[in-house]
Write a protein that holds these residues in place. Structure first.
Motif, mmCIF file in Angstrom:
data_model
loop_
_atom_site.group_PDB
_atom_site.id
_atom_site.type_symbol
_atom_site.label_atom_id
_atom_site.label_comp_id
_atom_site.label_asym_id
_atom_site.label_seq_id
_atom_site.Cartn_x
_atom_site.Cartn_y
_atom_site.Cartn_z
ATOM 1 N N UNK A 129 0.781 -1.167 0.295
ATOM 2 C CA UNK A 129 0.237 0.061 0.148
ATOM 3 C C UNK A 129 0.648 1.396 0.436
ATOM 4 N N UNK A 130 1.781 1.581 0.989
ATOM 5 C CA UNK A 130 2.785 2.195 1.265
ATOM 6 C C UNK A 130 3.287 2.853 -0.517
ATOM 7 N N UNK A 131 4.399 1.662 -0.939
ATOM 8 C CA UNK A 131 4.826 1.985 -2.426
ATOM 9 C C UNK A 131 3.755 2.433 -3.060
ATOM 10 N N UNK A 132 2.898 1.585 -3.412
ATOM 11 C CA UNK A 132 1.694 2.208 -4.370
ATOM 12 C C UNK A 132 1.200 3.503 -4.775
ATOM 13 N N UNK A 133 1.489 4.195 -3.285
ATOM 14 C CA UNK A 133 1.091 5.696 -2.670
ATOM 15 C C UNK A 133 2.149 6.691 -2.912
ATOM 16 N N UNK A 134 3.432 5.608 -2.902
ATOM 17 C CA UNK A 134 4.511 6.316 -2.849
ATOM 18 C C UNK A 134 4.917 6.682 -4.597
ATOM 19 N N UNK A 135 4.264 5.542 -5.438
ATOM 20 C CA UNK A 135 4.466 6.430 -6.944
ATOM 21 C C UNK A 135 3.435 6.968 -7.570
ATOM 22 N N UNK A 196 5.563 -10.972 6.425
ATOM 23 C CA UNK A 196 5.649 -10.039 7.436
ATOM 24 C C UNK A 196 4.010 -8.799 6.513
ATOM 25 N N UNK A 197 2.940 -8.422 7.432
ATOM 26 C CA UNK A 197 1.645 -7.534 7.268
ATOM 27 C C UNK A 197 2.024 -7.043 5.939
ATOM 28 N N UNK A 198 1.276 -6.479 4.862
ATOM 29 C CA UNK A 198 2.359 -5.583 3.923
ATOM 30 C C UNK A 198 2.183 -6.589 2.619
ATOM 31 N N UNK A 199 3.093 -7.073 3.116
ATOM 32 C CA UNK A 199 3.653 -7.892 1.944
ATOM 33 C C UNK A 199 2.422 -8.449 1.143
ATOM 34 N N UNK A 205 -3.864 -13.581 1.165
ATOM 35 C CA UNK A 205 -4.579 -14.515 2.649
ATOM 36 C C UNK A 205 -4.829 -13.623 4.203
ATOM 37 N N UNK A 206 -4.767 -12.101 3.883
ATOM 38 C CA UNK A 206 -5.258 -11.320 5.065
ATOM 39 C C UNK A 206 -6.823 -11.587 4.039
ATOM 40 N N UNK A 207 -6.980 -10.342 3.023
ATOM 41 C CA UNK A 207 -7.775 -10.583 2.419
ATOM 42 C C UNK A 207 -9.226 -12.419 1.769
ATOM 43 N N UNK A 219 1.830 -17.009 13.889
ATOM 44 C CA UNK A 219 2.861 -17.653 14.391
ATOM 45 C C UNK A 219 3.881 -16.831 14.497
ATOM 46 N N UNK A 220 4.642 -17.011 13.181
ATOM 47 C CA UNK A 220 5.874 -16.834 13.089
ATOM 48 C C UNK A 220 5.571 -15.946 11.469
ATOM 49 N N UNK A 221 6.599 -14.795 11.272
ATOM 50 C CA UNK A 221 7.269 -14.211 10.355
ATOM 51 C C UNK A 221 8.157 -14.497 10.190
ATOM 52 N N UNK A 222 8.921 -14.349 8.629
ATOM 53 C CA UNK A 222 10.191 -14.114 7.984
ATOM 54 C C UNK A 222 9.936 -13.633 6.095
ATOM 55 N N UNK A 223 11.209 -13.071 6.683
ATOM 56 C CA UNK A 223 11.247 -12.116 5.204
ATOM 57 C C UNK A 223 10.983 -12.750 3.707
#
Length: 296
Positions: A129-135, A196-199, A205-207, A219-223
């Motif tokens: 979301x932040x990337x889209x706003x940035x562009x 992570x959230x936002x990726x 998945x969240x949607x 339970x766990x997040x990784x990059x």
């Protein structure tokens, strides 16, 4: 009428103060006052109301201001056109990406730098979301971000880098080993391992969970997706990853999620508005490097 007079008028209007305007454009304050006074005499109208503590535009000033900005903008466009005509690429470019993607960014930037060593490159990561706003705002020239299936964010152009099914992935000791599919609602009963959230994949998945009215526990997040499946292989939960990653490890079993989830990453750039020569070259080069399939 001179361009510097218009520049001074814009600065005073935006700062509402002659001294701050002079500091901003690095000119002595009396020179700013004198040039605006000359402009007012030439136009035969007062452009600024100097009777209050804050300098304000008069009605005539309000009418002149957008044309002053347009004139300076046109001059900037002329310089850009001359740069392009002379094949001169300089300045800076800004790129933003989500945490995991399938574009070979090091080789892309290395090629761009070899061809245009005078251009400063800024690379950052953020949520989609932040990337889209940035562009859209012009803060970024190019981004790799996640969008929904067939979605094109307003004001942008996009080109897909990844369009892939998202699976659940489990280790050998997991009770879902051997299962062909699970429903989104079943994910609520298991500890999940996700980006992570936002990726990109996490957003899909969240949607899907929100649409199904399901609340899940990450339970766990990784990059990266590879880190996710390694955690799942050690029995720490159910990894949510691209199908190609879920099928790339013999110690991991892919389980389809229904309804189907898809991860779509795109290159995104502005559809309208001025684009610097450096950004134009970068966008063209990035489009040559993208490919569909096999990413995050």
């Amino acid at each position: 009428m001179e361009l510097r007079q218009l520049e001074y008028l814009i600065a005073v209007a935006e700062e509402a103060n002659f001294t701050r305007a002079a500091e901003r454009i690095r000119v002595a304050q009396p020179a700013v006052s004198a040039q605006i006074a000359r402009l007012e005499r030439e136009l035969g109208e007062r452009l600024l109301d100097r009777t209050q503590r804050r300098v304000r535009l008069t009605a005539a000033g309000e009418a002149v201001l957008p044309f002053a900005r347009a004139a300076l903008g046109a001059v900037a466009d002329i310089r850009t056109a001359v740069d392009e005509l002379g094949d001169l690429v300089r300045g800076s470019v800004s790129i933003g990406t989500v945490t995991a993607h399938n574009v070979d960014m090091p080789s892309l930037l290395a090629k761009f730098h070899r061809d245009h060593p005078a251009v400063e490159i800024t690379l950052s990561t953020d949520s989609s979301d932040e990337l889209i706003d940035g562009v859209r705002s012009g803060r970024l020239d190019l981004a790799i971000a996640s969008v929904g299936s067939a979605e094109v964010p307003a004001g942008l152009q996009v080109e897909a880098t990844t369009d892939e099914v998202i699976d659940a992935a489990v280790g050998r000791e997991d009770p879902w080993w051997g299962r062909r599919s699970v429903g989104v609602d079943e994910l609520a009963d298991r500890p999940l391992i996700a980006l992570p959230a936002g990726s990109g994949i996490r957003s899909r998945l969240d949607e899907a969970c929100a649409a199904a009215g399901v609340s899940v526990r990450v339970a766990l997040e990784a990059s990266t997706p590879l880190e996710l499946v390694d955690l799942a292989a050690h029995g720490l939960g159910v990894a949510i990853v691209p199908r190609s990653v879920a099928r790339s490890r013999t110690h991991i079993h892919p389980v389809a999620v229904t309804p189907e989830l898809r991860g779509r990453l795109v290159l995104a750039w502005r559809a309208r508005g001025p684009v610097s020569p450096a950004a134009r070259v970068l966008i063209a080069l990035a489009r040559e490097h993208v490919r569909v399939g096999g990413g995050a």
